[in-house]
Motif scaffolding. Structure first.
Motif, PDB file in Angstrom:
ATOM      1  N   PHE A 156       0.787  -1.237   0.000  1.00 15.59           N
ATOM      2  CA  PHE A 156       0.000   0.000   0.000  1.00 15.59           C
ATOM      3  C   PHE A 156       0.820   1.290   0.000  1.00 15.59           C
ATOM      4  O   PHE A 156       0.256   2.366  -0.229  1.00 15.59           O
ATOM      5  N   GLU A 157       2.116   1.221   0.230  1.00 14.29           N
ATOM      6  CA  GLU A 157       2.881   2.454   0.351  1.00 14.29           C
ATOM      7  C   GLU A 157       2.822   3.268  -0.947  1.00 14.29           C
ATOM      8  O   GLU A 157       3.025   2.746  -2.038  1.00 14.29           O
ATOM      9  N   GLY A 158       2.486   4.536  -0.798  1.00 14.53           N
ATOM     10  CA  GLY A 158       2.414   5.440  -1.945  1.00 14.53           C
ATOM     11  C   GLY A 158       1.115   5.360  -2.722  1.00 14.53           C
ATOM     12  O   GLY A 158       0.904   6.128  -3.663  1.00 14.53           O
ATOM     13  N   LYS A 159       0.224   4.448  -2.334  1.00 11.79           N
ATOM     14  CA  LYS A 159      -1.053   4.291  -3.050  1.00 11.79           C
ATOM     15  C   LYS A 159      -2.095   5.295  -2.536  1.00 11.79           C
ATOM     16  O   LYS A 159      -2.076   5.695  -1.371  1.00 11.79           O
ATOM     17  N   LYS A 160      -3.021   5.665  -3.430  1.00 11.22           N
ATOM     18  CA  LYS A 160      -4.162   6.495  -3.051  1.00 11.22           C
ATOM     19  C   LYS A 160      -5.414   5.623  -3.006  1.00 11.22           C
ATOM     20  O   LYS A 160      -5.450   4.540  -3.581  1.00 11.22           O
ATOM     21  N   GLU A 161      -6.417   6.139  -2.335  1.00  6.29           N
ATOM     22  CA  GLU A 161      -7.617   5.326  -2.087  1.00  6.29           C
ATOM     23  C   GLU A 161      -8.277   4.872  -3.385  1.00  6.29           C
ATOM     24  O   GLU A 161      -8.791   3.757  -3.476  1.00  6.29           O
ATOM     25  N   ASP A 168      -9.563  -4.837  -0.865  1.00  9.56           N
ATOM     26  CA  ASP A 168      -8.435  -4.401  -0.041  1.00  9.56           C
ATOM     27  C   ASP A 168      -8.717  -3.131   0.754  1.00  9.56           C
ATOM     28  O   ASP A 168      -7.854  -2.657   1.506  1.00  9.56           O
ATOM     29  N   LYS A 169      -9.907  -2.584   0.605  1.00 13.76           N
ATOM     30  CA  LYS A 169     -10.194  -1.278   1.220  1.00 13.76           C
ATOM     31  C   LYS A 169     -10.094  -1.326   2.753  1.00 13.76           C
ATOM     32  O   LYS A 169      -9.605  -0.396   3.388  1.00 13.76           O
TER      33      LYS A 169
END
Length: 558
Positions: A156-161, A168-169
């Motif tokens: 998830f690092e660097g990811k946006k919603e 995976d939310k």
């Protein structure tokens, strides 16, 4: 069983009125009795302070649990020994006031390196140390937010919603919350580290300077303040004098400063370090609940690092009437030591396996003082809690000490499912009261919650056992939880036919009701005055005498 000529349950309602009197009035209309109290409670001190929590509100005008009344007015016969599992840090099993109360696994032969009773644990004579390895013990462990970040960072690092799939939310949300908390914790930890370095560097300088004025170092705060005024125009000199003034005012010894610096440094380098592997010493796979081949039987080997379990054990079951130390709640119990806590936060795997060990090895009550704000494997712990419920084992858990409404911010472990409902009826969450019959009745540190806290108990200034045959005062919801555990042991030892859920119901229905307002003062919020009865589900404080009377009635009707 108990014998008494009082077959009714005395349910008390306490009203705090501004009547300006200094005595307690008991007005007997019908049951319940109404007690009218002064609005200002007299401070407790001396010998009374050491056992205030065992006093009775009517007789002593002290908001205790009426334990002295139990032992003076009720008599018992055929009491059974109850095994109580204390899931905590290590316990001083050789303490003069605890050694006779420690559980011994008679099916196991000591130190033969064989699992004699085939329970999966070798040489588990007094319990099990889940954080002990072959080459040492976990002293510092990560916070749960660190484990969560490590678990999901690559994903998830660097990811946006909007880049996260629906499946995976939930995990992404957990990761974001953990990351936010981690960043704040690390910031504060580094500030603590800087402060520790400052104290460590300047204390010896200040001390050396003062020795030039007071060679015998027999100065006091007033003398140091006077010296500061004399040298107020010397910038460097007055700075060091000012530091010593602070050191004296806040009683900061060299030992305290060294300890502060040590823990501040280790918090940054270990508990909040994403690269620190706290499980390396154990050699297990913390992601595999079925990997149970770890830990050892040494439940008392690191007492210089860990004191908390000894403190809790003393409140529950320090030997009564031995003219040593203190009197615990009951003598009819044996304490099983299950160690999962260190400097940091507990692993869900250890919590789960410790609960199962307790259940499988005969414990009827589990005392858990641990609490954390995140849980990576909540399902493991909840499955273990459900297992305890199926086996009729009562779990008593601390509400924790963040001065928070846990209806809004949950602490873990808990008995709340994904829909916000209790999924078992064997789990009791306990808040803490002080001995002050005023707006400060709720301990200032205690969490609360009309839905998620079940009952309150005394937890402020509790005198109890400490390591190496010593004693001292301690405060926290851990103390309150230990008191409820001790009372529960009285009920289960005298009424073994009562189920865990019946014990919980009795405790909640038989507590003392205090119908006056208390103050809630949270960070970033204005002060609130609310009824004490709104801080827990029962609205009451546990009462041993009432509980035993009700247990007699319920048992007769079983």
């Amino acid at each position: 069983m108990l014998s008494t000529n009082k077959f009714y349950l005395l349910s008390l309602t306490i009203y705090l009125l501004l009547v300006g009197c200094s005595k307690v009035k008991v007005v007997h209309y019908r049951q319940p009795s109404i007690i009218i109290l002064d609005s200002v409670s007299t401070p407790i001190s001396g010998k009374v302070l050491k056992n205030w929590y065992q006093k009775d509100i009517i007789k002593d005008t002290i908001p205790g649990i009426s334990l002295e009344k139990v032992y003076t007015e009720l008599s018992f016969s055929d009491s059974k020994n109850i095994i109580i599992a204390v899931i905590d840090t290590e316990i001083d099993i050789n303490h003069e006031d605890l050694k006779d109360q420690i559980w011994i696994n008679n099916k196991e032969i000591p130190n033969n390196n064989i699992d004699d009773d085939s329970n999966g644990y070798i040489d588990d004579i007094n319990g099990w140390n889940f954080i002990g390895g072959k080459n040492g013990n976990i002293i510092y462990s990560n916070y749960e937010v660190v484990r969560i970040i490590r678990e999901y960072q690559d994903k998830f690092e660097g990811k946006k919603e909007n880049e996260i799939t629906s499946s995976d939310k939930e995990d992404f949300s957990l990761y974001q919350k953990a990351k936010n908390v981690y960043d704040e914790q690390l910031k504060l930890a580094k500030e603590d580290q800087e402060h520790g370095n400052f104290l460590f560097e300047n204390y010896p300088k200040s001390k050396a300077l003062l020795k030039t004025f007071f060679p015998l170092e027999n100065y006091n705060l007033s003398q140091v303040d006077s010296l500061y005024n004399v040298y107020e125009h010397d910038k460097e000199l007055k700075k060091l004098i000012y530091f010593m003034s602070d050191f004296l005012e806040y009683e900061l010894s060299e030992e305290w400063i060294n300890d502060y610096k040590k823990h501040a440094d280790l918090k940054v380098s270990k508990t909040l370090n994403l690269d620190f592997n706290d499980r390396e010493i154990l050699g297990d796979n913390p992601k595999d609940l079925n990997d149970e081949n770890y830990g050892n039987g040494n439940v008392s080997g690191n007492l210089d690092e860990f004191y908390h379990g000894t403190v809790v054990a003393g409140v529950i079951g320090a030997t009564r009437n031995n003219n040593i130390g203190i009197d615990g709640i009951s003598n009819n119990l044996k304490i099983m030591s299950l160690n999962i806590s260190s400097n940091g936060e507990e692993h869900d795997k250890d919590i789960s396996l410790a609960i199962k060990y307790a259940v499988d090895n005969g414990a009827k009550i589990i005392n858990m003082s641990l609490a954390k704000n995140f849980s990576l494997h909540q399902e493991w712990v909840q499955e273990a809690i459900h297992y305890a419920s199926e086996k009729d084992v009562l779990i008593i858990h601390a509400a924790s000490n963040e001065n928070t409404d846990i209806d809004k911010t949950l602490v873990y472990p808990n008995d709340i499912d994904s829909k916000g409902n209790e999924f078992v009826d064997n789990f009791i969450t306990v808040g803490s009261i002080s001995n002050k019959l005023s707006k400060d009745f709720r301990s200032y540190f205690s969490n609360y919650g009309k839905t998620n806290v079940d009952i309150f108990a005394p937890g402020d200034e509790i005198f109890t056992t400490e390591i190496k045959n010593s004693y001292g005062f301690h405060s926290g919801t851990s103390m309150a939880t230990a008191i409820v555990t001790g009372i529960s042991s009285l009920l289960r030892s005298n009424y073994p036919d009562l189920s865990a859920s019946q014990i919980k119901e009795i405790l909640m229905k038989s507590g003392t009701l205090y119908n006056f307002n208390v103050e809630i003062n949270q960070k970033d919020e204005s002060k609130k005055i609310i009824p004490f009865s709104e801080l827990s589900k029962s609205g009451s404080v546990v009462n041993a005498y009432n509980a035993l009377l009700m247990a007699e009635q319920v048992s007769d009707n079983n």
